[in-house]
Each structure stands twice: as C-alpha cells, then as structure tokens.
Design a protein around this motif. Structure first.
Motif, PDB file in Angstrom:
ATOM      1  N   GLU A  25     -88.880 -82.718   2.026  1.00  0.00           N
ATOM      2  CA  GLU A  25     -90.143 -83.245   2.217  1.00  0.00           C
ATOM      3  C   GLU A  25     -90.295 -84.684   1.366  1.00  0.00           C
ATOM      4  N   PHE A  26     -89.371 -84.782   0.434  1.00  0.00           N
ATOM      5  CA  PHE A  26     -89.731 -85.905  -0.706  1.00  0.00           C
ATOM      6  C   PHE A  26     -88.730 -86.978  -0.367  1.00  0.00           C
ATOM      7  N   GLU A  56     -87.395 -91.426  -4.340  1.00  0.00           N
ATOM      8  CA  GLU A  56     -87.411 -90.037  -3.688  1.00  0.00           C
ATOM      9  C   GLU A  56     -87.216 -88.924  -4.760  1.00  0.00           C
ATOM     10  N   GLU A  58     -87.996 -89.147  -8.071  1.00  0.00           N
ATOM     11  CA  GLU A  58     -89.121 -88.985  -9.069  1.00  0.00           C
ATOM     12  C   GLU A  58     -90.420 -88.378  -7.791  1.00  0.00           C
ATOM     13  N   ALA A  59     -90.530 -88.499  -6.648  1.00  0.00           N
ATOM     14  CA  ALA A  59     -91.451 -87.732  -5.989  1.00  0.00           C
ATOM     15  C   ALA A  59     -90.943 -86.225  -5.937  1.00  0.00           C
ATOM     16  N   ALA A  60     -89.847 -86.013  -5.778  1.00  0.00           N
ATOM     17  CA  ALA A  60     -89.502 -84.617  -5.841  1.00  0.00           C
ATOM     18  C   ALA A  60     -89.702 -83.794  -7.055  1.00  0.00           C
ATOM     19  N   ALA A  62     -92.092 -84.714  -9.204  1.00  0.00           N
ATOM     20  CA  ALA A  62     -93.672 -84.868  -9.474  1.00  0.00           C
ATOM     21  C   ALA A  62     -94.111 -83.852  -8.421  1.00  0.00           C
ATOM     22  N   GLY A  63     -93.597 -83.552  -7.335  1.00  0.00           N
ATOM     23  CA  GLY A  63     -94.082 -82.694  -6.295  1.00  0.00           C
ATOM     24  C   GLY A  63     -93.568 -81.029  -6.485  1.00  0.00           C
ATOM     25  N   LEU A  64     -92.315 -80.962  -6.934  1.00  0.00           N
ATOM     26  CA  LEU A  64     -91.991 -79.511  -7.010  1.00  0.00           C
ATOM     27  C   LEU A  64     -91.589 -78.869  -8.444  1.00  0.00           C
ATOM     28  N   ASN A  65     -91.825 -79.719  -9.433  1.00  0.00           N
ATOM     29  CA  ASN A  65     -91.694 -79.092 -10.841  1.00  0.00           C
ATOM     30  C   ASN A  65     -92.971 -78.161 -10.967  1.00  0.00           C
ATOM     31  N   GLN A  67     -93.247 -75.464  -9.330  1.00  0.00           N
ATOM     32  CA  GLN A  67     -93.766 -74.813  -8.075  1.00  0.00           C
ATOM     33  C   GLN A  67     -92.626 -73.761  -7.533  1.00  0.00           C
TER      34      GLN A  67
END
Length: 82
Positions: A25-26, A56, A58-60, A62-65, A67
C-alpha cells in the motif's frame, strides 16, 4: 535507491506474502521476508521489507508502525545496514 525497514512483533501466522500485501500500500515492495527458525520453521517474530525508494519506506513507517497485522501490533523502523 532502495530502502529497507525492519518489522518487529510479527504474529506467528504472518508470512512473506501477508507482509508484502500489507506493505505494498505504501510503494513498490522489492522484497519481503519473515525470518524463520532454522529447526522448526516457525516465525522468529520479525522480518524485513525492501522498498524501491527511501520515501516509500518512510511512508510505510509512518503508516504501519504500531498498527495491527494478524492480531499483533507491529513495530516498523529503519533497518540497520550491516
């Protein structure tokens, strides 16, 4: 330039494909691996995902840590280079 993240606290049922799907997704996932015990084949609870770019990764992070994947709250950080 690719970038790698380390994923900790994985569920015993999380496999390479599940992790690839969650992280895709990222960005472009070049590689996804859950480390396994050599003798039992069971997950060791962590793995690595390699992305096509640092942005990408960094986005992962930010988005999945912090979760949840497969019932476990995962930790996602930059992988240390050897």
């Amino acid at each position: 330039m690719s970038a790698k993240v380390r994923v900790d606290n994985l569920s015993k049922k999380t496999d390479d494909d599940t992790m690839r799907w969650a992280f895709s997704e990222f960005g472009t996932v070049l590689d996804s691996i859950v480390l396994r015990d050599r003798d039992t084949g069971e997950s060791r609870g962590f793995g690595f995902v390699t992305f096509g770019s640092p942005q990408e990764a960094e986005a992962a992070i930010a988005g999945l840590n912090e979760q949840e994947i497969d019932g476990s709250r995962i930790r996602v950080v930059h992988a240390n280079s050897r």
